[in-house]
Design a protein around this motif. Sequence first.
Motif, PDB file in Angstrom:
ATOM      1  N   TYR A 151      44.704 108.264  79.557  1.00  0.00           N
ATOM      2  CA  TYR A 151      43.947 106.897  79.332  1.00  0.00           C
ATOM      3  C   TYR A 151      42.732 107.048  80.354  1.00  0.00           C
ATOM      4  O   TYR A 151      41.782 106.448  80.116  1.00  0.00           O
ATOM      5  CB  TYR A 151      44.592 105.614  79.122  1.00  0.00           C
ATOM      6  N   ASN A 180      47.149 106.164  83.673  1.00  0.00           N
ATOM      7  CA  ASN A 180      47.782 107.436  83.663  1.00  0.00           C
ATOM      8  C   ASN A 180      46.655 108.576  83.111  1.00  0.00           C
ATOM      9  O   ASN A 180      45.622 108.115  82.516  1.00  0.00           O
ATOM     10  CB  ASN A 180      49.047 107.708  82.999  1.00  0.00           C
ATOM     11  N   PRO A 212      48.595 100.703  75.280  1.00  0.00           N
ATOM     12  CA  PRO A 212      47.335 101.147  76.133  1.00  0.00           C
ATOM     13  C   PRO A 212      46.023 101.300  75.314  1.00  0.00           C
ATOM     14  O   PRO A 212      44.896 100.776  75.694  1.00  0.00           O
ATOM     15  CB  PRO A 212      47.724 102.470  76.584  1.00  0.00           C
ATOM     16  N   GLU A 260      53.112  94.558  81.766  1.00  0.00           N
ATOM     17  CA  GLU A 260      52.840  95.330  82.851  1.00  0.00           C
ATOM     18  C   GLU A 260      52.808  96.828  82.844  1.00  0.00           C
ATOM     19  O   GLU A 260      52.249  97.642  83.507  1.00  0.00           O
ATOM     20  CB  GLU A 260      53.614  94.605  84.302  1.00  0.00           C
ATOM     21  N   LEU A 261      54.013  97.386  82.242  1.00  0.00           N
ATOM     22  CA  LEU A 261      54.326  98.439  82.111  1.00  0.00           C
ATOM     23  C   LEU A 261      52.833  99.173  81.196  1.00  0.00           C
ATOM     24  O   LEU A 261      52.531 100.363  81.507  1.00  0.00           O
ATOM     25  CB  LEU A 261      55.581  99.095  81.118  1.00  0.00           C
ATOM     26  N   GLU A 262      52.629  98.784  80.123  1.00  0.00           N
ATOM     27  CA  GLU A 262      51.584  99.179  79.504  1.00  0.00           C
ATOM     28  C   GLU A 262      50.169  99.231  80.340  1.00  0.00           C
ATOM     29  O   GLU A 262      49.377  99.882  80.014  1.00  0.00           O
ATOM     30  CB  GLU A 262      51.483  98.524  78.053  1.00  0.00           C
ATOM     31  N   ILE A 263      49.941  97.915  81.080  1.00  0.00           N
ATOM     32  CA  ILE A 263      48.786  97.869  81.645  1.00  0.00           C
ATOM     33  C   ILE A 263      48.677  99.301  82.767  1.00  0.00           C
ATOM     34  O   ILE A 263      47.629  99.661  83.044  1.00  0.00           O
ATOM     35  CB  ILE A 263      48.713  96.626  82.390  1.00  0.00           C
ATOM     36  N   HIS A 264      49.954  99.368  83.138  1.00  0.00           N
ATOM     37  CA  HIS A 264      50.160 100.486  84.289  1.00  0.00           C
ATOM     38  C   HIS A 264      49.790 101.887  83.792  1.00  0.00           C
ATOM     39  O   HIS A 264      49.115 102.647  84.307  1.00  0.00           O
ATOM     40  CB  HIS A 264      51.693 100.680  84.549  1.00  0.00           C
ATOM     41  N   ALA A 265      50.318 102.119  82.426  1.00  0.00           N
ATOM     42  CA  ALA A 265      50.055 103.069  81.644  1.00  0.00           C
ATOM     43  C   ALA A 265      48.546 103.531  81.648  1.00  0.00           C
ATOM     44  O   ALA A 265      48.066 104.737  81.465  1.00  0.00           O
ATOM     45  CB  ALA A 265      50.855 103.030  80.188  1.00  0.00           C
ATOM     46  N   CYS A 290      52.807  93.028  71.842  1.00  0.00           N
ATOM     47  CA  CYS A 290      54.304  92.504  72.354  1.00  0.00           C
ATOM     48  C   CYS A 290      54.787  93.667  72.734  1.00  0.00           C
ATOM     49  O   CYS A 290      55.875  94.250  72.196  1.00  0.00           O
ATOM     50  CB  CYS A 290      54.971  91.555  71.765  1.00  0.00           C
ATOM     51  N   PRO A 291      54.593  94.548  73.652  1.00  0.00           N
ATOM     52  CA  PRO A 291      53.288  94.343  74.575  1.00  0.00           C
ATOM     53  C   PRO A 291      51.957  95.130  73.725  1.00  0.00           C
ATOM     54  O   PRO A 291      52.410  95.767  72.996  1.00  0.00           O
ATOM     55  CB  PRO A 291      53.507  95.226  75.824  1.00  0.00           C
ATOM     56  N   CYS A 346      57.693  89.438  80.757  1.00  0.00           N
ATOM     57  CA  CYS A 346      59.025  90.129  80.814  1.00  0.00           C
ATOM     58  C   CYS A 346      58.767  91.427  81.466  1.00  0.00           C
ATOM     59  O   CYS A 346      59.728  92.229  81.642  1.00  0.00           O
ATOM     60  CB  CYS A 346      59.543  90.300  79.434  1.00  0.00           C
ATOM     61  N   ASN A 347      57.781  91.819  81.924  1.00  0.00           N
ATOM     62  CA  ASN A 347      57.405  93.256  82.613  1.00  0.00           C
ATOM     63  C   ASN A 347      56.867  94.254  81.573  1.00  0.00           C
ATOM     64  O   ASN A 347      56.297  95.216  81.833  1.00  0.00           O
ATOM     65  CB  ASN A 347      58.577  93.567  83.340  1.00  0.00           C
ATOM     66  N   GLY A 348      57.009  93.911  80.357  1.00  0.00           N
ATOM     67  CA  GLY A 348      56.668  94.614  79.232  1.00  0.00           C
ATOM     68  C   GLY A 348      55.141  94.983  79.338  1.00  0.00           C
ATOM     69  O   GLY A 348      54.690  95.983  79.345  1.00  0.00           O
TER      70      GLY A 348
END
Lengths: 179, 474
Positions: free
Chosen positions: A70, A67, A156, A59-64, A152-153, A55-57
């Motif tokens: 992390y 930053n 990080p 991915e958002l946290e993998i992206h984080a 879910c998700p 759902c892209n959720g």
Amino acid sequence: MRRLLFKSFVQGTLTEPAPAPDERALAELAARVSQASHRRLGRALSIREVDAGSCNGCELEIHALGNVLYDLERFGLRFVASPRHADVLLVTGPVSVNMREALERTYRATPDPKWVVACGDCARDGGLYAASPACVGGVSKVLPVDLHIPGCPPTPVVLLRGLLALLESVAADARGGGT
Amino acid sequence: MPTPNWQRSIKRREDWEQAAARLQDGELALLGLWGEPGFAHMALMEQTTDACVVLSVECPANRYPSVGRVHAPAIRPERALRDLVGLEPEGLPDTRPWLRHDGDYRFLPAEGESLHQIPVGPVHAGIIEPGHFRFTANGETVVRLEERLGYAHKGVNALMAGASLERAAALAGRLSGDSTVACSLAFAQAVEAALELEIPPRAAWLRALLAELERLANHLGDIGAVCNDAAFAILHAQFGLLRERVLRAADACFGHRLMMDRVVPGGVSCDLPPDGERRLRALVAQVRKDFPDLIEVYENTASLKDRTVGTGILTPALARQYAAGGFVGRASGRDFDARRTPGYAPYEALHFEVPVVHAGDVNARVWIRIREVEQSLALIEQILARLPPGSLACPDGPRSGRDAGEGAALVEGFRGDIFAWVRITPDGRVERCHLRDPSWFQWPLLEAAIEGNIVADFPLCNKSFNCSYSGHDL
Ligand code: SF4
């Protein structure tokens, strides 16, 4: 611009201390990683992320993870653009039927030795979408999975703990197995 | 609270065709097109009066007159409807499947001298969702981009049919993870309209608080990501930090970084904790302090502006034709925001502006986000100052209302307006539900915006649109 650079310079490091590797993940990995005798990789793993219908959720946290707080790369973990450069496939989503072939081809394009991490509740068993004919229902239906990271998700920190556990196991295995 | 102005009518073929003609003439805007066995449905808005209506037409022998035949924005929804329900749009110019991927797919031809094709995806180089882009280029210049989507298709509409309200709400909250609050809100409002439920004022205000935090987090992330695609790493790092601060505040206040499952039919599932107001005020103060410096760097870095100004221009005419929502529409002169029209509580009691510019380039889409960050900060402060006391949900949940019914809602997510339609059976289950992500009417415009640009500017254009794959692929 100069002000921004100066501020970054004087404020010190924002990156936070590393969390401990996840115990449960270490246990899950111990069984799988030690079976094979892998060549020594040192303490570095290259990760190719594959969205298999999330759902892209996730991915958002993998992206984080990238930053400044992390800062994943300080651990020797980095995301790469091609499966041909990867040691690890980090797969999200319930594996939609439409992504199945792309996922399999990505796996085949990844050189050995390689590990597969299923990220998120969807990737474990299809999650909310388990009953859907449009989904295969979990990464392990398509690929051999070495580690599941729940959530879910997954946050990080949870992701980091899982990936650090993988890094530890691979490093330990490489030491134990010899080259 | 439930949107009052949705008319509902079942039309004859001729009326359906007449509505299609009015779409073609630009008198109506298409908000969604979907269906179920036996019926095709269309949600429309009058451009002049903003009145919203859901039209249905019976489909004898599973056929109905194509709207896409005269109004291009309906083409992809009609292709999807054929794939999902088997309804045949008579006269639809594009007969290829869309969400169903079986067999070979024929890309549209591009003819001319020295053209070459570049296939990209569905697995991309970065950490993004799956989709395929087929570029036809002449040297560096893009002659045609054709998108092929559907890789993230999970069968959401089919899973919704027959689901309990709880399960359906969870599915709605995962239509597109970055818009979980807005999608949950659209679904909840549609359910409340269907069941004639009145939610407590505190619930409506908390929903707006969650929604503005979501908008803030996404806009901050997007502005940084656009800078990153122009290889300007320091702003990416700085905006990423601000985004992370928003997510941490959300987690501390509401127990989930993305605030999933916090908006539920009948109200909200969490309250602002005792120290929540202090935390959120500190967050707003921090963003207010750091944001202007970052924007100044964005605005005054020639190498960065060189990439964003004049790149990927979307014309106001196309934005209007497609009724493009969010920053895509508002950067190309379309003055629309679902918080204002049709509007929903508590926004009528809040003061905010809807920024609109006309340039339509990447820079304009960045600037709309910048202005909206400022608006969201102001909205969060207003909400914190005036949050009414009271309960968080209807006393008996969704069962407080009538037993069954049908409802629709239009909600402003960070990416644009999300349309939701639901029909509920007397035993309290979802009979049918359709959620239309804003991306349905933005993806096709990306194809137009990239034309004549260089291939290397595609990531920048794509990020400035930031369309959802999952939300679109259902
Ligand atoms: S696990 Fe949750 S966040 Fe991740 S893809 Fe599935 S629904 Fe989305």
